[in-house]
Design a protein around this motif. Structure first.
Motif, PDB file in Angstrom:
ATOM      1  N   ALA A 101       3.769  -1.469  14.090  1.00 28.16           N
ATOM      2  CA  ALA A 101       5.006  -1.716  13.346  1.00 28.16           C
ATOM      3  C   ALA A 101       5.386  -0.435  12.605  1.00 28.16           C
ATOM      4  O   ALA A 101       4.526   0.306  12.137  1.00 28.16           O
ATOM      5  CB  ALA A 101       4.824  -2.864  12.359  1.00 28.16           C
ATOM      6  N   LYS A 102       6.690  -0.192  12.540  1.00 28.56           N
ATOM      7  CA  LYS A 102       7.205   1.050  11.965  1.00 28.56           C
ATOM      8  C   LYS A 102       7.618   0.844  10.512  1.00 28.56           C
ATOM      9  O   LYS A 102       8.197  -0.183  10.172  1.00 28.56           O
ATOM     10  CB  LYS A 102       8.420   1.466  12.805  1.00 28.56           C
ATOM     11  N   TYR A 103       7.311   1.832   9.692  1.00 31.36           N
ATOM     12  CA  TYR A 103       7.671   1.803   8.271  1.00 31.36           C
ATOM     13  C   TYR A 103       8.374   3.118   7.951  1.00 31.36           C
ATOM     14  O   TYR A 103       7.769   4.178   8.086  1.00 31.36           O
ATOM     15  CB  TYR A 103       6.412   1.680   7.397  1.00 31.36           C
ATOM     16  N   ALA A 152      -2.946   8.996  -2.731  1.00 31.51           N
ATOM     17  CA  ALA A 152      -2.098   8.471  -1.656  1.00 31.51           C
ATOM     18  C   ALA A 152      -2.828   8.555  -0.312  1.00 31.51           C
ATOM     19  O   ALA A 152      -2.811   7.617   0.482  1.00 31.51           O
ATOM     20  CB  ALA A 152      -0.778   9.238  -1.600  1.00 31.51           C
ATOM     21  N   GLN A 153      -3.509   9.680  -0.087  1.00 27.78           N
ATOM     22  CA  GLN A 153      -4.267   9.872   1.159  1.00 27.78           C
ATOM     23  C   GLN A 153      -5.339   8.787   1.291  1.00 27.78           C
ATOM     24  O   GLN A 153      -5.484   8.173   2.344  1.00 27.78           O
ATOM     25  CB  GLN A 153      -4.927  11.260   1.141  1.00 27.78           C
ATOM     26  N   THR A 154      -6.061   8.532   0.221  1.00 26.30           N
ATOM     27  CA  THR A 154      -7.106   7.509   0.215  1.00 26.30           C
ATOM     28  C   THR A 154      -6.504   6.136   0.517  1.00 26.30           C
ATOM     29  O   THR A 154      -7.063   5.366   1.301  1.00 26.30           O
ATOM     30  CB  THR A 154      -7.812   7.478  -1.158  1.00 26.30           C
ATOM     31  N   ILE A 155      -5.375   5.845  -0.102  1.00 28.13           N
ATOM     32  CA  ILE A 155      -4.726   4.539   0.084  1.00 28.13           C
ATOM     33  C   ILE A 155      -4.299   4.345   1.543  1.00 28.13           C
ATOM     34  O   ILE A 155      -4.614   3.327   2.155  1.00 28.13           O
ATOM     35  CB  ILE A 155      -3.513   4.391  -0.861  1.00 28.13           C
ATOM     36  N   ALA A 159       0.838  -1.204   0.000  1.00 30.54           N
ATOM     37  CA  ALA A 159       0.000   0.000   0.000  1.00 30.54           C
ATOM     38  C   ALA A 159       0.873   1.255   0.000  1.00 30.54           C
ATOM     39  O   ALA A 159       0.597   2.222  -0.725  1.00 30.54           O
ATOM     40  CB  ALA A 159      -0.937  -0.002   1.214  1.00 30.54           C
ATOM     41  N   LEU A 160       1.950   1.243   0.783  1.00 32.76           N
ATOM     42  CA  LEU A 160       2.850   2.397   0.833  1.00 32.76           C
ATOM     43  C   LEU A 160       3.523   2.629  -0.521  1.00 32.76           C
ATOM     44  O   LEU A 160       3.698   3.767  -0.949  1.00 32.76           O
ATOM     45  CB  LEU A 160       3.915   2.219   1.927  1.00 32.76           C
ATOM     46  N   ILE A 171      -3.106   2.994   7.714  1.00 35.09           N
ATOM     47  CA  ILE A 171      -1.718   3.379   7.981  1.00 35.09           C
ATOM     48  C   ILE A 171      -1.720   4.697   8.747  1.00 35.09           C
ATOM     49  O   ILE A 171      -2.428   5.638   8.401  1.00 35.09           O
ATOM     50  CB  ILE A 171      -0.932   3.533   6.654  1.00 35.09           C
ATOM     51  N   ILE A 172      -0.942   4.739   9.815  1.00 33.67           N
ATOM     52  CA  ILE A 172      -0.837   5.935  10.640  1.00 33.67           C
ATOM     53  C   ILE A 172       0.380   6.719  10.169  1.00 33.67           C
ATOM     54  O   ILE A 172       1.504   6.217  10.214  1.00 33.67           O
ATOM     55  CB  ILE A 172      -0.717   5.548  12.127  1.00 33.67           C
TER      56      ILE A 172
END
Length: 113
Positions: free
Chosen positions: A94-96, A69-72, A57-58, A78-79
């Motif tokens: 979990a961190k991305y 991107a906002q919608t995704i 998704a990212l 995703i925070i």
């Protein structure tokens, strides 16, 4: 007795996405080199932890315009910690971390003529 669910829940954690600030690569690079860096990042990123679906998704969000991107990120739960998407978390905490080069082009990108 209001009608529950009629107003979308506003998530305190979700921030409006912004384009990353302009940045410069260590040395000028071509679009092909930038693409290779991005491909390598997305190939290896899931091995550092987190869920593959979130990484996917990212990746799509990073390659989309801001509205999409906002919608995704919203629909994937995703925070967004940094509005430019360089730091995100999933609902499990979990961190991305995304490098700027997957989110935008450097100011010293070589335009091949």
């Amino acid at each position: 007795m209001g009608c529950a669910g009629s107003t979308p829940k506003v998530d305190e954690n979700s921030k409006k996405l912004k384009k990353p600030k302009a940045w410069k690569h260590a040395q000028p690079i071509t679009p092909a080199q930038l693409k290779q860096m991005r491909d390598e990042f997305w190939d290896t990123a899931p091995h550092y932890g987190g869920q593959k679906e979130i990484w996917d998704a990212l990746k799509v969000a990073a390659e989309s315009d801001l509205a999409l991107a906002q919608t995704i990120v919203d629909s994937a739960g995703i925070i967004i910690s940094n509005p430019d998407m360089t730091l995100c978390y999933d609902e499990r905490g979990a961190k991305y971390e995304l490098p700027k080069y997957v989110l935008s082009e450097p100011t010293n990108l070589i335009r091949e003529s």
